[in-house]
Every structure is written in structure tokens, then in C-alpha cells.
Design an enzyme around this catalytic site. Structure first.
Site, PDB file in Angstrom:
ATOM      1  N   ASP A  80       0.850  -1.183   0.000  1.00 46.57           N
ATOM      2  CA  ASP A  80       0.000   0.000   0.000  1.00 46.57           C
ATOM      3  C   ASP A  80       0.889   1.236   0.000  1.00 46.57           C
ATOM      4  O   ASP A  80       2.030   1.196   0.471  1.00 46.57           O
ATOM      5  CB  ASP A  80      -0.924   0.021   1.217  1.00 46.57           C
ATOM      6  CG  ASP A  80      -1.914   1.175   1.157  1.00 46.57           C
ATOM      7  OD1 ASP A  80      -2.719   1.225   0.209  1.00 46.57           O
ATOM      8  OD2 ASP A  80      -1.867   2.042   2.046  1.00 46.57           O
TER       9      ASP A  80
ATOM     10  N   GLU B 298       0.865   5.798   0.377  1.00 43.29           N
ATOM     11  CA  GLU B 298       0.168   7.061   0.624  1.00 43.29           C
ATOM     12  C   GLU B 298       0.867   8.124  -0.213  1.00 43.29           C
ATOM     13  O   GLU B 298       2.068   8.020  -0.486  1.00 43.29           O
ATOM     14  CB  GLU B 298       0.201   7.428   2.112  1.00 43.29           C
ATOM     15  CG  GLU B 298      -0.410   6.384   3.038  1.00 43.29           C
ATOM     16  CD  GLU B 298      -1.896   6.122   2.806  1.00 43.29           C
ATOM     17  OE1 GLU B 298      -2.556   6.963   2.135  1.00 43.29           O
ATOM     18  OE2 GLU B 298      -2.387   5.094   3.278  1.00 43.29           O
TER      19      GLU B 298
ATOM     20  N   GLU C 208      -6.421  17.998   1.673  1.00 41.07           N
ATOM     21  CA  GLU C 208      -7.476  16.970   1.644  1.00 41.07           C
ATOM     22  C   GLU C 208      -6.924  15.581   1.943  1.00 41.07           C
ATOM     23  O   GLU C 208      -7.582  14.776   2.613  1.00 41.07           O
ATOM     24  CB  GLU C 208      -8.164  16.945   0.283  1.00 41.07           C
ATOM     25  CG  GLU C 208      -8.706  18.288  -0.196  1.00 41.07           C
ATOM     26  CD  GLU C 208      -7.660  19.088  -0.956  1.00 41.07           C
ATOM     27  OE1 GLU C 208      -7.387  18.760  -2.132  1.00 41.07           O
ATOM     28  OE2 GLU C 208      -7.129  20.033  -0.355  1.00 41.07           O
TER      29      GLU C 208
ATOM     30  N   HIS D 299      -4.667  10.532   5.530  1.00 41.08           N
ATOM     31  CA  HIS D 299      -3.573   9.716   6.081  1.00 41.08           C
ATOM     32  C   HIS D 299      -2.788  10.369   7.216  1.00 41.08           C
ATOM     33  O   HIS D 299      -1.974   9.719   7.862  1.00 41.08           O
ATOM     34  CB  HIS D 299      -2.610   9.262   4.975  1.00 41.08           C
ATOM     35  CG  HIS D 299      -2.040  10.344   4.117  1.00 41.08           C
ATOM     36  ND1 HIS D 299      -1.396  11.464   4.614  1.00 41.08           N
ATOM     37  CD2 HIS D 299      -1.987  10.460   2.761  1.00 41.08           C
ATOM     38  CE1 HIS D 299      -0.963  12.218   3.623  1.00 41.08           C
ATOM     39  NE2 HIS D 299      -1.316  11.634   2.486  1.00 41.08           N
TER      40      HIS D 299
ATOM     41  N   HIS E  54      -5.622   6.314   7.506  1.00 40.25           N
ATOM     42  CA  HIS E  54      -4.941   5.410   6.583  1.00 40.25           C
ATOM     43  C   HIS E  54      -3.449   5.463   6.862  1.00 40.25           C
ATOM     44  O   HIS E  54      -2.886   6.527   7.125  1.00 40.25           O
ATOM     45  CB  HIS E  54      -5.201   5.828   5.133  1.00 40.25           C
ATOM     46  CG  HIS E  54      -6.586   5.564   4.663  1.00 40.25           C
ATOM     47  ND1 HIS E  54      -6.904   4.515   3.835  1.00 40.25           N
ATOM     48  CD2 HIS E  54      -7.748   6.209   4.924  1.00 40.25           C
ATOM     49  CE1 HIS E  54      -8.201   4.526   3.594  1.00 40.25           C
ATOM     50  NE2 HIS E  54      -8.740   5.548   4.242  1.00 40.25           N
TER      51      HIS E  54
ATOM     52  N   ASP F 210      -2.459  -0.542   6.557  1.00 43.94           N
ATOM     53  CA  ASP F 210      -3.391  -0.973   5.518  1.00 43.94           C
ATOM     54  C   ASP F 210      -2.915  -2.246   4.828  1.00 43.94           C
ATOM     55  O   ASP F 210      -3.732  -3.075   4.412  1.00 43.94           O
ATOM     56  CB  ASP F 210      -3.588   0.140   4.485  1.00 43.94           C
ATOM     57  CG  ASP F 210      -4.523   1.230   4.981  1.00 43.94           C
ATOM     58  OD1 ASP F 210      -4.990   1.130   6.121  1.00 43.94           O
ATOM     59  OD2 ASP F 210      -4.782   2.179   4.224  1.00 43.94           O
TER      60      ASP F 210
END
Length: 245
Positions: free
Chosen positions: A7, A9, A52, A57, A158, A163
Site C-alpha cells: 500500500d 500514501e 485533503e 492519512h 490510513h 493498511d
């Protein structure tokens, strides 16, 4: 089979708009078992992180200001994933960002050339898999956790490694229900204890590779005895049925 549950970010939605990676988390599995090897790295994206996505995260500019840039960690990261099947939820998003980073790196240094991801790794998209298995339903990672009764209560924001851990459990549940992620002796002992029923009966599990299980065949005398037993049982059954009639 070697798989890497992965995963990322990012600073925003689309790398074509100049957005970059800020975190990578990955977990290695071999033959559906967690090996204990993980990869986790925060990255200085060399640009501003959109407000945003910070709300999603929790990683802001200050958090990654002193982290290494992607070029500094690229070789180590590539060595971790190369040759594996990558298991990713919404794979085009993560793979797109990784390929973007690799492309910029290759332009800077020319050698060694890394990527593209799909030329060196298999890619399994669990979002595509979930949509086929559960059409018309919500198939976000949170929705799948609820569907497969996987605890994700500790997931407030997140995070790439968290994750990945959750996705590993979801993927195993989706593909057969096996959610034992570790091979260490302590966990094996706990599993054996958990397999003991209330009556004290223990389930004995075989751990054999193909070819180790010995097949014992009956002798001619044993076959003859078995046949005689079956014939005697059949005769007794017919006599009993006749008397009932």
C-alpha cells in the site's frame, strides 16, 4: 509463491499533476504465510502535500521534511518487491505512482534502470477481485473488513503498513479463509492450544510435503477377510428384511 501485500500514501490523487509518494508499506508472504519480512518507509516528496489527503492519512509536510527522497530508497524498495506478485487494493493507483517515481529516477541517473512494475512483478488487484465476488456492493477495504469479520478498529487514519496488514487478512479471507500469517514457533504453539476442544480432544494436524504421506495397501488375506465380512453382512440384512415382510 512469493507475494508482497503493498500500500502507498501520496501527496494527492494523480501523479500526472506532479503528485508524489509519501509512504510505502509492504508485507511479504510465501505460500500464504507471513515470513516476517516487511518494508516500511516515509518519503520526502519534495513538494507540498494537499490538505485533503492529509485529512485521510495524517501525513503533513512537517512529518516527512527530514525523511529521505525516493531516489535514496528506490534500490532497497525495488529489491523487496522485484519478482513477487504484488497484492494491492486498487492496484492502478499505487502502481501508477510507483512507476511515475521510477520513471523520474531513471531519467536522473540512467542506470540501473528500475521498473516498470508490471514488467518485473505480477499484480493482483483485490478491488477488481472483490467487485467480481460481490457485484453491486461496497468493496472498500473497510467494507471488506466488515464483510469478512476482520477487526480494523485500530484504523483511525490510513497508513501504508497498517493498511497492508489489514489487506493481507482480507485477501486471505477472500481466497480461502486462511488467515494465519506467521510461521514462528510461539504462534504454532498457540494454534495447537486453540485447536483443543472443551472435552480435551486435540486436533492433530499433519505437516507433510507432497510425497511424504505413506500409503499402506491391504494384503490378499485382508482383502479376503473384508470380502467375507461384507458378504455375511449382506446375507444377514436380506434375512432380516424377509422376516419383517
Amino acid at each position: 509463491m512469493r507475494q508482497v501485500i503493498l500500500d502507498t500514501e501520496t501527496t494527492g490523487i494523480d501523479p500526472k499533476d506532479g503528485h508524489r509518494l509519501v509512504e510505502i508499506g509492504a508485507i511479504e508472504m510465501v505460500n500464504r504465510r507471513f515470513t516476517g519480512r516487511t518494508y516500511h518507509q516515509y518519503i520526502n516528496p519534495e513538494r507540498h502535500i494537499d490538505a485533503e489527503v492529509v485529512e485521510v492519512h495524517g501525513i503533513d509536510d512537517a512529518r516527512v521534511a527530514n525523511e529521505p527522497v525516493f531516489a535514496a530508497i528506490a534500490d532497497e524498495f525495488w529489491a523487496f518487491i522485484e519478482g513477487a506478485e504484488l497484492v494491492i487494493h486498487n492496484a492502478p493507483f499505487d502502481v501508477g505512482f510507483i512507476d511515475h517515481e521510477l520513471s523520474m529516477l531513471n531519467q536522473q541517473r540512467k542506470s540501473p534502470v528500475l521498473g516498470p512494475v508490471r514488467d518485473h512483478c505480477g499484480v493482483l488487484d483485490t478491488l477488481t477481485m472483490a467487485r467480481k465476488m460481490h457485484p453491486g456492493q461496497r468493496n472498500s477495504l473497510d467494507a471488506l473488513c466488515k464483510r469478512y469479520d476482520i477487526d480494523n478498529g485500530h484504523r483511525v487514519l490510513h497508513g501504508a503498513l497498517l493498511d497492508s496488514e489489514i489487506l493481507a487478512e482480507v485477501y486471505l479471507a477472500m481466497t480461502g479463509g486462511q488467515t494465519a500469517l506467521t510461521l514462528d514457533a510461539a504462534t504454532a504453539a498457540e494454534q495447537e492450544q486453540a485447536d483443543t476442544s472443551n472435552e480435551g480432544m486435540s486436533i492433530q494436524r499433519l505437516s507433510l510435503t507432497p510425497g511424504q504421506l505413506r500409503v499402506v495397501r491391504p494384503t490378499d488375506a485382508e482383502r479376503a477377510a473384508h470380502k467375507a465380512k461384507c458378504e455375511a453382512y449382506q446375507l444377514n440384512w436380506f434375512e432380516g428384511a424377509a422376516s419383517d415382510a
